[in-house]
Design an enzyme around this catalytic site. Structure first.
Site, PDB file in Angstrom:
ATOM      1  N   GLY A  41     -21.448  33.081 -74.661  1.00  0.00           N
ATOM      2  CA  GLY A  41     -22.198  34.284 -74.940  1.00  0.00           C
ATOM      3  C   GLY A  41     -21.695  35.090 -76.115  1.00  0.00           C
ATOM      4  O   GLY A  41     -20.909  34.612 -76.923  1.00  0.00           O
ATOM      5  N   ALA A 101     -23.288  27.200 -79.100  1.00  0.00           N
ATOM      6  CA  ALA A 101     -22.529  28.242 -78.399  1.00  0.00           C
ATOM      7  C   ALA A 101     -23.052  28.399 -76.984  1.00  0.00           C
ATOM      8  O   ALA A 101     -24.259  28.495 -76.762  1.00  0.00           O
ATOM      9  CB  ALA A 101     -22.605  29.557 -79.164  1.00  0.00           C
ATOM     10  N   GLN A 102     -22.120  28.422 -76.054  1.00  0.00           N
ATOM     11  CA  GLN A 102     -22.529  28.426 -74.649  1.00  0.00           C
ATOM     12  C   GLN A 102     -22.342  29.798 -74.020  1.00  0.00           C
ATOM     13  O   GLN A 102     -23.292  30.461 -73.609  1.00  0.00           O
ATOM     14  CB  GLN A 102     -21.667  27.423 -73.869  1.00  0.00           C
ATOM     15  N   GLY A 118     -27.010  28.838 -89.402  1.00  0.00           N
ATOM     16  CA  GLY A 118     -26.485  29.259 -88.106  1.00  0.00           C
ATOM     17  C   GLY A 118     -26.808  30.734 -87.903  1.00  0.00           C
ATOM     18  O   GLY A 118     -27.630  31.320 -88.626  1.00  0.00           O
ATOM     19  N   ARG A 125      -6.740  31.812 -75.271  1.00  0.00           N
ATOM     20  CA  ARG A 125      -6.943  30.378 -75.436  1.00  0.00           C
ATOM     21  C   ARG A 125      -5.711  29.604 -75.872  1.00  0.00           C
ATOM     22  O   ARG A 125      -5.462  28.504 -75.387  1.00  0.00           O
ATOM     23  CB  ARG A 125      -8.025  30.139 -76.487  1.00  0.00           C
ATOM     24  N   HIS A 162      -9.601  24.723 -78.521  1.00  0.00           N
ATOM     25  CA  HIS A 162     -10.133  25.143 -77.221  1.00  0.00           C
ATOM     26  C   HIS A 162      -9.409  24.361 -76.149  1.00  0.00           C
ATOM     27  O   HIS A 162      -9.286  23.142 -76.238  1.00  0.00           O
ATOM     28  CB  HIS A 162     -11.641  24.890 -77.146  1.00  0.00           C
ATOM     29  N   HIS A 192     -11.617  23.815 -82.149  1.00  0.00           N
ATOM     30  CA  HIS A 192     -12.838  24.522 -81.728  1.00  0.00           C
ATOM     31  C   HIS A 192     -13.317  25.563 -82.730  1.00  0.00           C
ATOM     32  O   HIS A 192     -14.498  25.649 -83.030  1.00  0.00           O
ATOM     33  CB  HIS A 192     -12.557  25.188 -80.383  1.00  0.00           C
ATOM     34  N   GLU A 223     -14.953  37.043 -69.773  1.00  0.00           N
ATOM     35  CA  GLU A 223     -14.344  35.827 -70.322  1.00  0.00           C
ATOM     36  C   GLU A 223     -12.872  36.081 -70.609  1.00  0.00           C
ATOM     37  O   GLU A 223     -12.428  37.232 -70.623  1.00  0.00           O
ATOM     38  CB  GLU A 223     -15.057  35.392 -71.618  1.00  0.00           C
ATOM     39  N   ARG A 268      -8.820  34.378 -82.112  1.00  0.00           N
ATOM     40  CA  ARG A 268     -10.109  34.998 -81.820  1.00  0.00           C
ATOM     41  C   ARG A 268     -10.235  35.296 -80.335  1.00  0.00           C
ATOM     42  O   ARG A 268      -9.906  34.478 -79.492  1.00  0.00           O
ATOM     43  CB  ARG A 268     -11.225  34.040 -82.225  1.00  0.00           C
TER      44      ARG A 268
END
Ligand SMILES: Cc1cc2nc3c(=O)[nH]c(=O)nc-3n(C[C@H](O)[C@H](O)[C@H](O)COP(=O)(O)OP(=O)(O)OC[C@H]3O[C@@H](n4cnc5c(N)ncnc54)[C@H](O)[C@@H]3O)c2cc1C
Length: 509
Positions: A60, A57-58, A25, A289, A241, A350, A125, A385
């Protein structure tokens, strides 16, 4: 238990590398690229290079690179998300050094998205008070970054990538320092001699029934580190998530509806079309989250509905197609046109904040054993996180691990393979054992936990783990069932020990 294998395994000693990195990764690849090119590096991937959390990962990568932002502001947002349990020094290292690693990615030609003026496009975000998120390919940041780094790795003469090779354990010499890695490929077991093992095995999603993580995320590196005597911490902090794409299926990988959709104005609604985040938090849809996940969880409990919805239909169809090509396509496969239909979502496992305890150089308490990325507990996330900090953590601490290895110049002392006793043959259906662990954790160790449920679950998991430790099978299914049970036990122990709710750990009395 010290080793997952038993004495029936014919362990061949074939090769020697200066550094063995477990995982391809972002953490593993970036670490490898920062190792001195005079050192021989071997990167292992359990499947092919594309199967990782990084690739998926979407949204960013977060870094204070926009005008008006500073590393200090980034530190503040990270500490707030971590609910007072972050290691401030680690957060400062992350936020101060992150922009330099981003600059390095730019120089490596990672194709970050640009705005109309040709400058880096930087968005917002949840939990961030400044625009701080760089993205690539619209919502394919991980795929674009991994592809670029993997290409550079393939051109480095000192780096060997071994796909479909499964890591089992590290071996230690008489002084307790790393001197090898036990791996298996197509049923053939091998001991690679090395003085430096970097665990970059990513997350633990397979401990739960529903997760955004791929099948490889069974916590293998963390479980092996535990067997080798490494300290783990913060194991109770599992991030759920809030917005996994809801489908009728309950087992398997859930597609993620990124936070960025809410960042771009997506509103959370119930089936009746009512917004329920307005009274839940001052940042409403952009709250941290865990708060959003619990609000959805409670809304679903209240209504008895299986899912809530994200409504982004106020945005023009062309904007959505350009900004969220992956999400648009994945929803379209299920007959959802995100420019016209609300997207069905519910919380799913997640991310893992806990893991192998590391210092600022990604070192563990075992000499020669490093950990970085999601498998590590570097101190940057605390109890929760902050969105998009994890890819940055992979970069900063992956590089720091490499820098320490470069300076250490240790080489392995050759020793014979360990002598191991025989155990009985594993006769149980190992897939069913793993599913049993997932069911227990999804019932008792989930978004909202209760003390009696945690204690019951711990008893069940300890029994399963003890049974697995008494037997052996050379199959990967055995290793994964053992590792998933090992991680589940540590999560439950941590959750029981932490009697008050904090961050992602929420306990109801
Ligand atoms: C759907 C999704 C979206 C996300 N979006 C974002 C985002 O927008 N921004 C962000 O910052 N974070 C995001 N995250 C989190 C982030 O992607 C991960 O935390 C991070 O990429 C982890 O990287 P890693 O290198 O530590 O592990 P991974 O990328 O998961 O890599 C793990 C590697 O270890 C290998 N491995 C595992 N076990 C073994 C074994 N036994 N033997 C050999 N190899 C093994 C795997 O094959 C794989 O190559 C997202 C995660 C998911 C799942």
């Amino acid at each position: 238990m010290r080793y997952a294998i038993d004495g029936s395994v014919n362990l061949k000693i074939r090769e020697r590398f200066d550094v063995v990195i477990i995982g391809s990764g972002l953490a593993g690849l970036y670490c490898a690229l920062n190792v001195d090119p005079t050192l021989r590096v071997c990167i292992l991937a359990k499947e092919e290079i594309e199967t990782s959390n990084s690739y998926l990962a979407q949204g960013g990568i977060a870094a204070a690179v926009a005008e008006g932002d500073t590393p200090l502001f980034h530190v503040e947002d990270t500490l707030v998300a971590g609910s007072g349990l972050c290691d401030r020094r680690a957060v400062e290292v992350l936020c101060d050094e992150g922009p330099r690693d981003i600059a390095k990615l730019v120089s490596m030609h990672v194709p970050f998205d640009l705005d109309e003026d040709g400058e880096l496009s930087i968005t917002l975000e949840g939990g961030h008070h400044r625009n701080r998120i760089l993205h690539a390919g619209g919502d394919a940041t991980g795929r674009e970054t991994v592809k670029t780094l993997a290409h550079i790795v393939s051109e480095r003469a000192n780096i060997t990538l071994r796909e479909h090779t499964c890591f089992y354990d590290v071996t230690l010499d008489g002084s307790g320092a790393v001197n090898g890695a036990i791996v298996a490929k197509r049923g053939e077991f091998e001991l690679i001699e090395t003085a430096n093992v970097v665990v970059a095995t990513g997350g633990i999603g397979q401990v739960y029934r529903s997760s955004t993580n791929p099948s490889v995320a069974t916590g293998d590196g963390i479980a092996a580190a535990i067997r080798a005597g490494a300290v783990v911490e913060n194991m109770e902090f599992v991030q759920f998530h809030p917005t996994g794409l809801w489908t009728e299926e309950t087992v398997g990988r859930n597609f993620l509806i990124s936070e960025a959709v809410r960042g771009e104005g997506g509103l959370l609604k119930n089936k009746a079309g009512e917004r329920f985040m307005l009274n839940a938090h001052e940042l409403s849809e952009l709250a941290p989250r865990d708060i959003v996940a619990r609000a959805i969880f409670r809304e679903l409990e209240r209504s008895g509905e299986p899912c809530a919805f994200i409504d982004i239909t106020a945005k023009p169809a062309e904007f959505l197609a350009h900004r969220f090509p992956t999400i648009s396509a994945e929803c379209a496969k299920r007959g959802i046109d995100i420019s016209r239909d609300p997207i069905p979502v519910r919380p799913v496992q997640h991310y893992f904040m806990g893991g192998i305890k590391t210092d600022l150089d990604a070192k563990t308490n075992v000499a020669g054993l490093y950990a970085c990325g999601e498998a590590a507990s570097s101190g940057v996330h605390g109890a929760n996180r902050l969105a998009s900090n994890s890819m940055l953590e992979c970069l900063v601490f992956g590089r720091r691990a490499a820098e320490d290895i470069n300076a250490r110049r240790a080489s392995a002392v050759s020793e014979t393979a360990p002598e191991l006793p025989l155990r009985g043959n594993a006769s149980e259906d190992l897939a069913a054992v793993r599913l049993n662990v997932q069911n227990i954790m999804s019932e008792y160790g989930y978004v909202i936990r209760r003390a009696d449920g945690l204690r019951y679950a711990l008893g069940e998991i300890q029994r399963i783990r003890a049974e697995l430790e008494g037997v052996f099978s050379p199959s990967q299914g055995y290793l994964e069932a053992l590792n998933v049970a090992t991680i589940a036990e540590e999560i439950l122990r941590g959750a029981i020990a932490r009697t008050a709710s904090v961050g992602a750990h929420y306990i109801e009395v």
